[in-house]
Design an enzyme around this catalytic site. Structure first.
Site, PDB file in Angstrom:
ATOM      1  N   ASP A  63       0.836  -1.206   0.000  1.00  0.00           N
ATOM      2  CA  ASP A  63       0.000   0.000   0.000  1.00  0.00           C
ATOM      3  C   ASP A  63       0.867   1.251   0.000  1.00  0.00           C
ATOM      4  OD1 ASP A  63      -3.083  -0.518   0.549  1.00  0.00           O
ATOM      5  OD2 ASP A  63      -2.005  -1.989   1.745  1.00  0.00           O
ATOM      6  N   GLU A 107      -5.037   7.611  -0.059  1.00  0.00           N
ATOM      7  CA  GLU A 107      -5.523   6.988   1.165  1.00  0.00           C
ATOM      8  C   GLU A 107      -4.529   7.059   2.318  1.00  0.00           C
ATOM      9  OE1 GLU A 107      -7.566   2.889   2.787  1.00  0.00           O
ATOM     10  OE2 GLU A 107      -6.603   2.863   0.826  1.00  0.00           O
ATOM     11  N   ASP A 137      -6.233   5.237  -4.736  1.00  0.00           N
ATOM     12  CA  ASP A 137      -6.214   4.192  -3.723  1.00  0.00           C
ATOM     13  C   ASP A 137      -5.116   3.228  -4.173  1.00  0.00           C
ATOM     14  OD1 ASP A 137      -6.579   2.204  -1.850  1.00  0.00           O
ATOM     15  OD2 ASP A 137      -8.756   2.450  -1.811  1.00  0.00           O
ATOM     16  N   ILE A 154      -3.749   0.454  -3.132  1.00  0.00           N
ATOM     17  CA  ILE A 154      -4.260  -0.913  -3.222  1.00  0.00           C
ATOM     18  C   ILE A 154      -5.620  -0.916  -2.557  1.00  0.00           C
ATOM     19  CG2 ILE A 154      -3.994  -3.322  -2.573  1.00  0.00           C
ATOM     20  CD1 ILE A 154      -1.070  -3.105  -2.820  1.00  0.00           C
ATOM     21  N   THR A 177      -7.258  -4.049   0.548  1.00  0.00           N
ATOM     22  CA  THR A 177      -6.033  -4.583   1.131  1.00  0.00           C
ATOM     23  C   THR A 177      -6.246  -5.976   1.711  1.00  0.00           C
ATOM     24  OG1 THR A 177      -5.297  -2.340   1.634  1.00  0.00           O
ATOM     25  CG2 THR A 177      -4.180  -4.125   2.770  1.00  0.00           C
ATOM     26  N   ASP A 199     -12.216   5.608  -2.723  1.00  0.00           N
ATOM     27  CA  ASP A 199     -12.865   4.302  -2.792  1.00  0.00           C
ATOM     28  C   ASP A 199     -13.879   4.197  -3.929  1.00  0.00           C
ATOM     29  OD1 ASP A 199     -11.580   2.979  -0.662  1.00  0.00           O
ATOM     30  OD2 ASP A 199     -12.880   3.955   0.806  1.00  0.00           O
TER      31      ASP A 199
END
Length: 363
Positions: free
Chosen positions: A63, A88, A151, A153, A156, A300
């Site tokens: 991430d 994020e 985002d 990843i 996650t 998201d």
């Protein structure tokens, strides 16, 4: 399923093709370095790779590393532009004593990736460089100017399980989503409903405002224009919802589906891969009803929103209002998010309203 080298190497083309058509002339080779970091991390994923953020959600080295690389590449390629990234992750936990080991691993992995890729002739990044690249994502977004929305990843928990996840990148222009890119390395190229273990996986969805949505394999097949399901009969529709019950009320979704007449069981998968699957007609409906008090973040949904709407779909909140990405890092909306085609939306909104009313009365 854990992705292999063949799938992740193709992430070299992950963002270069769709990004080559955007209004800012980004170098089309830069974001491909994501493939190396994702391959290295998921291939050798250990429990120690998972670091718990203060909100208890898992976040991996991947991430942070993905965010560093995208931030680094965008800033390198857009030196003449005011750079704004809404992302994020932030560096807060990594600056704490207990985060030092994770920061060292991220820094090593990012430097190994940059050296292996060779796109940039730069000195190794320091830990402070890495922290700064992560914190580039602290932009608040808003209704003025251009803002990348990332985002690094999405999903996650799916990534950690070796299941569905997505790299999601969108572009806002004056508060409107004008570009969306979804890379879904574990999503079957045929259909998410396929049970054939030999089906090829790895999909790239890209959409530009007014230009439709295209899907291709991550190994570089020719892009194919996709469209949402055209079904008008709810009994023939299937619906997606979040894999994790903590992310969305499965009971409420079940009630809505029953009122609508949907007969198929729900398809539960992680991440914005749901938007991609919906854009090509794998299902007809996506229902998301987070628990009370949860605020939706723009990263998201921005890329997925673009991919579905350009494929002919409709995305709204539970009250039928379009999603507004111009208010900053959060979406202010009514109760939840619903996605379907234009023909089913009126009956879906009616079923949502009735179910929410019954749910409120039962409290």
């Amino acid at each position: 399923m854990i992705i292999n080298k063949e799938h992740t190497r193709s992430l070299l083309d992950l963002l270069q093709k769709p990004l080559s058509v955007i209004l800012v002339n980004i170098n089309t080779t830069t974001l491909g370095i994501l493939d190396i970091i994702l391959y290295k991390v998921q291939k050798a994923l250990l429990q120690s790779d998972v670091h718990s953020k203060s909100d208890k959600s898992p976040v991996t080295v991947a991430d942070y590393g993905s965010q560093v690389l995208v931030s680094f590449a965008l800033e390198k390629e857009l030196p003449a532009m005011a750079f704004s990234l809404v992302a994020e992750e932030d560096s807060g936990d990594l600056r704490k004593e207990e985060g030092k080991e994770t920061l060292q691993r991220i820094t090593e992995l990012v430097n190994d990736t940059l050296a292996s890729d060779g796109t940039y002739d730069v000195s190794p990044l320091t830990e402070e460089n890495v922290l700064r690249a992560i914190d580039n994502g602290k932009s608040e977004g808003g209704s003025h100017g251009r803002h990348w929305v990332l985002d690094p990843i999405d999903g996650t928990k799916g990534f950690v399980r070796g299941d569905q996840y997505a790299i999601a990148l969108g572009l806002l222009d004056e508060g409107k989503v004008v570009l969306g890119v979804l890379a879904c390395p574990n999503l079957p190229l045929g259909s998410v409903n396929s049970k054939d273990p030999n089906d090829k996986v790895g999909c790239l969805f890209s959409a530009q405002i007014g230009g439709g949505t295209y899907m291709q394999s991550l190994d570089g097949s020719a892009p194919v224009k996709v469209h949402v399901s055209a079904t008008e009969n709810p009994e023939e529709a299937s619906f997606f919802e979040s894999y994790e019950a903590a992310h969305s009320s499965h009971d409420l979704s079940s009630s809505i589906a029953k009122k609508l007449g949907v007969k198929a069981p729900p398809v539960r998968i992680d991440s914005q891969a749901k938007y991609g699957a919906l854009s090509r007609g794998d299902g007809a409906i996506y229902l998301r009803f987070p628990h009370k008090g949860y605020r939706e973040k723009i990263w998201d949904h921005a890329a997925g929103y673009s991919v579905v709407t350009e494929a002919g779909g409709v995305v709204s909140d539970a009250g039928g209002n379009p999603l507004d990405f111009s208010k900053g890092r959060y979406l202010d909306l009514d109760t939840g998010i619903i996605v379907t085609n234009q023909k089913l939306m009126p009956s879906l909104l009616k079923a949502v309203k009735e179910s929410l009313s019954e749910n409120a009365s039962a409290l």
